[in-house]
Write an enzyme that holds these catalytic residues in place. Structure first.
Site, PDB file in Angstrom:
ATOM      1  N   LYS A  75     -34.020 -25.405 -49.824  1.00  0.00           N
ATOM      2  CA  LYS A  75     -32.872 -24.588 -49.452  1.00  0.00           C
ATOM      3  C   LYS A  75     -33.173 -23.815 -48.170  1.00  0.00           C
ATOM      4  O   LYS A  75     -34.319 -23.414 -47.954  1.00  0.00           O
ATOM      5  CB  LYS A  75     -32.605 -23.540 -50.548  1.00  0.00           C
ATOM      6  CG  LYS A  75     -31.938 -24.078 -51.789  1.00  0.00           C
ATOM      7  CD  LYS A  75     -31.629 -22.924 -52.748  1.00  0.00           C
ATOM      8  CE  LYS A  75     -31.078 -23.446 -54.058  1.00  0.00           C
ATOM      9  NZ  LYS A  75     -29.757 -24.093 -53.942  1.00  0.00           N
ATOM     10  N   ARG A  77     -28.750 -30.120 -63.338  1.00  0.00           N
ATOM     11  CA  ARG A  77     -28.193 -31.206 -64.150  1.00  0.00           C
ATOM     12  C   ARG A  77     -29.300 -32.066 -64.744  1.00  0.00           C
ATOM     13  O   ARG A  77     -29.113 -32.693 -65.779  1.00  0.00           O
ATOM     14  CB  ARG A  77     -27.205 -32.023 -63.301  1.00  0.00           C
ATOM     15  CG  ARG A  77     -27.810 -32.704 -62.119  1.00  0.00           C
ATOM     16  CD  ARG A  77     -26.758 -33.138 -61.089  1.00  0.00           C
ATOM     17  NE  ARG A  77     -26.241 -31.997 -60.327  1.00  0.00           N
ATOM     18  CZ  ARG A  77     -25.318 -32.099 -59.380  1.00  0.00           C
ATOM     19  NH1 ARG A  77     -24.781 -33.266 -59.088  1.00  0.00           N
ATOM     20  NH2 ARG A  77     -24.903 -31.028 -58.728  1.00  0.00           N
TER      21      ARG A  77
HETATM   22  N1  BES Z   1     -28.840 -23.209 -58.400  1.00  0.00           N
HETATM   23  C1  BES Z   1     -28.027 -23.930 -57.483  1.00  0.00           C
HETATM   24  C2  BES Z   1     -26.558 -23.524 -57.527  1.00  0.00           C
HETATM   25  C3  BES Z   1     -26.233 -22.108 -57.135  1.00  0.00           C
HETATM   26  C4  BES Z   1     -25.777 -21.834 -55.871  1.00  0.00           C
HETATM   27  C5  BES Z   1     -26.317 -21.092 -58.061  1.00  0.00           C
HETATM   28  C6  BES Z   1     -25.458 -20.534 -55.531  1.00  0.00           C
HETATM   29  C7  BES Z   1     -25.996 -19.785 -57.714  1.00  0.00           C
HETATM   30  C8  BES Z   1     -25.563 -19.519 -56.451  1.00  0.00           C
HETATM   31  C9  BES Z   1     -28.108 -25.424 -57.797  1.00  0.00           C
HETATM   32  O1  BES Z   1     -29.299 -25.865 -58.334  1.00  0.00           O
HETATM   33  C10 BES Z   1     -27.940 -26.150 -56.513  1.00  0.00           C
HETATM   34  O2  BES Z   1     -28.771 -25.983 -55.664  1.00  0.00           O
HETATM   35  N2  BES Z   1     -26.880 -26.932 -56.391  1.00  0.00           N
HETATM   36  C11 BES Z   1     -26.632 -27.680 -55.207  1.00  0.00           C
HETATM   37  C12 BES Z   1     -26.149 -29.034 -55.619  1.00  0.00           C
HETATM   38  C13 BES Z   1     -26.027 -30.006 -54.478  1.00  0.00           C
HETATM   39  C14 BES Z   1     -27.396 -30.359 -53.929  1.00  0.00           C
HETATM   40  C15 BES Z   1     -25.309 -31.240 -54.971  1.00  0.00           C
HETATM   41  C16 BES Z   1     -25.568 -26.939 -54.418  1.00  0.00           C
HETATM   42  O3  BES Z   1     -24.628 -26.436 -55.004  1.00  0.00           O
HETATM   43  O4  BES Z   1     -25.703 -26.864 -53.204  1.00  0.00           O
HETATM   44 MN    MN Z   2     -30.753 -26.327 -56.844  1.00  0.00          MN
END
Ligand code: BES
Ligand code: MN
Ligand code: ZN
Length: 475
Positions: free
Chosen positions: A252, A326
């Site tokens: 990230k 997931r």
């Molecule tokens: N933990 C994150 C989602 C999240 C984002 C929670 C902001 C709380 C606040 C999750 O694991 C994630 O990173 N999701 C990705 C999925 C994508 C790679 C398909 C996302 O939402 O960017």
């Molecule tokens: Mn994630």
């Protein structure tokens, strides 16, 4: 915080008396001079009109102070809860005598308890000085004692979830979280089992292991069981327990990573809800499963293109290691199904896409059928938590088709990301009635307002408790 009911004749020495004021109920300036012993011109000068979120402190002949809190244009459960939260933070004494439950509104006592206990929550474990005044005692005039006791159980459980969420990931490792949960499970009357890494391996939870591979901190999987006598139904809860989400090799950016200690909010919510359900003695069997792991970037971290074998169901091509929630839920949901529940509910900070869709104050949910959808919507409404249903649009499922495995963990577009994630989970639930609660938006409160305090919100705890109440036939 101590919360109890009291009669209107109690001693108010040293306390702050709280009264609710509805918008439009104050006399027009000049028409009368006094309102409940308060100079109307004074209120006018301070701009106090009784709007929600407004508070004003004035002097009182016997008590330390009189605190007026706005109820807006309607004194319903939601406004009383919010006003109680605002009051508890505005007060400058340790004791409150609140008249907010006096109005003949259904659930008024519960609203005052939730507003006070949740709105007065402080997380100061990492602050050097702990001198901030806080309300320690709340006396609820004309409160209903039974309603008060139940509301306290739920509000305390919610604050427990908040504490876990707020705790820095350094101190909330999978092992630490598992210890915290099991330490409380016994006193809460729950059975528990903790699987360590070896056990997770022998059980074949390949998806959880794939996420854990990048971290030096070992994963855990905690199962809590509540088995009351005379149970009339079975509920299985699954919570996403990513103790820190760096994104893994699909790292990230810094800003997106800042808040990622909260990625175990789903696990915290299902555990806290289970404890509250047991505390209330609801006649529903509950099995609660929390896969716990960091999502880190160690030398053996899962690489984009790797294929994972979950305990059951489709093999997974991991194309983005940041879609890790997931993966751990796939294993968690398969395990939940083995308990043959009437309903599975998972709770997860799953997708940024959900937050984009509904913002920071509304959680999204998906349901396997109309009956489940109605149950969740009704439970959320009774709990006063904003939830909005999203479509489990089957046609999008083919966006998850993989060339090398049975399914891939991300689609090639970011559009419909929350729906794609839900469709991925559906593969592991098969035909068990199921709801998926994506709390990525409201898992954290970004302001102090009503019962919300900056930081982990404990969202979904109250909705899950209301759901269990409905399944138990108690509403
Ligand atoms: N933990 C994150 C989602 C999240 C984002 C929670 C902001 C709380 C606040 C999750 O694991 C994630 O990173 N999701 C990705 C999925 C994508 C790679 C398909 C996302 O939402 O960017
Ligand atoms: Mn994630
Ligand atoms: Zn995550």
């Amino acid at each position: 915080m101590q919360v109890r009911t009291a009669g209107a004749d109690l001693e108010v020495d040293g306390a702050t008396i709280v009264i609710g004021v509805m918008e439009g109920l104050l006399p027009a300036p000049g028409s009368e001079t006094m309102f409940g012993g308060v100079d109307v011109d004074l209120l006018e000068a301070a701009g106090f009109e009784g709007k929600t979120s407004q508070t004003m402190t004035v002097s009182h002949p016997e008590a330390k102070a009189l605190l007026l809190v706005g109820l807006g244009d309607e004194a319903d459960y939601d406004r009383i809860r919010a006003a109680s939260g605002n009051a508890v933070r505005a007060a400058r004494t340790t004791r409150l005598v609140t008249h907010l439950a006096v109005v003949g509104v259904e659930g008024a006592t519960r609203a005052v308890v939730e507003g006070s206990v949740l709105g007065g929550f402080q997380f100061r474990a990492y602050k050097t000085n702990d001198e901030k005044t806080r309300v320690e005692e709340v006396e609820v005039i004309d409160g209903d004692p039974g309603e008060l006791a139940e509301a306290l159980i739920v509000a305390d459980a919610t604050n427990m979830a908040r504490t876990w969420v707020n705790t820095p990931a350094k101190d909330m490792s999978p092992v630490a979280f598992a210890q915290e949960v099991t330490a409380r499970a016994g006193t809460a009357g729950l059975g528990f089992e903790v699987w360590d890494k070896d056990r997770i391996e022998t059980e074949g939870l390949g998806a959880l292991l794939g996420v854990a591979a990048g971290s030096d901190r070992e994963p855990r999987l905690v199962t809590l069981t509540y088995r009351p006598e005379g149970s009339v139904g079975r509920l299985a809860l699954v919570g996403k327990g990513i103790t820190f989400d760096s994104g893994g090799l699909s790292l990230k950016p810094s800003a997106a990573m800042e808040e990622m200690k909260v990625d175990m909010s789903g696990a915290a919510a299902v555990v806290a809800a289970t404890m509250a359900i047991a505390g209330l003695g609801l006649p529903i069997e509950v099995t609660t499963i929390t896969p716990l792991t960091d999502n880190a970037v160690g030398g053996d971290a899962t690489r984009p293109g790797d294929v994972l074998r979950p305990v059951e169901g489709p093999t997974i091509e991991v194309l983005n290691t940041d879609a890790e929630g997931r993966l751990v839920l796939a294993d968690g949901l398969s395990l939940a199904r083995r308990h043959d529940p009437d309903l599975i509910v998972d709770v997860a900070t799953l997708t940024g896409a959900m937050r984009v869709a509904l913002g920071d104050k509304i959680a999204g949910f998906f349901a396997s059928d109309r009956e489940v959808a109605a149950k969740i919507a009704e439970a959320a409404a009774r709990a006063g938590e904003p939830f909005w249903e999203m479509p489990l649009h089957k046609d999008y499922r083919r966006m998850l088709d993989s060339t090398v495995a049975d399914i891939k963990n991300v689609t090639s577009t970011r559009y419909g990301g929350a729906i794609a994630a839900a469709l991925f989970l559906a593969e592991y639930v098969k035909d068990t009635p199921w709801a998926h609660l994506d709390i990525a938006g409201p898992a954290v409160s970004r302001e102090n307002s009503g019962e919300q305090v900056k930081g982990g919100s404990g969202v979904a705890v109250r909705t899950l408790v209301e759901l269990a109440r409905a399944m138990a036939g108690a509403v």
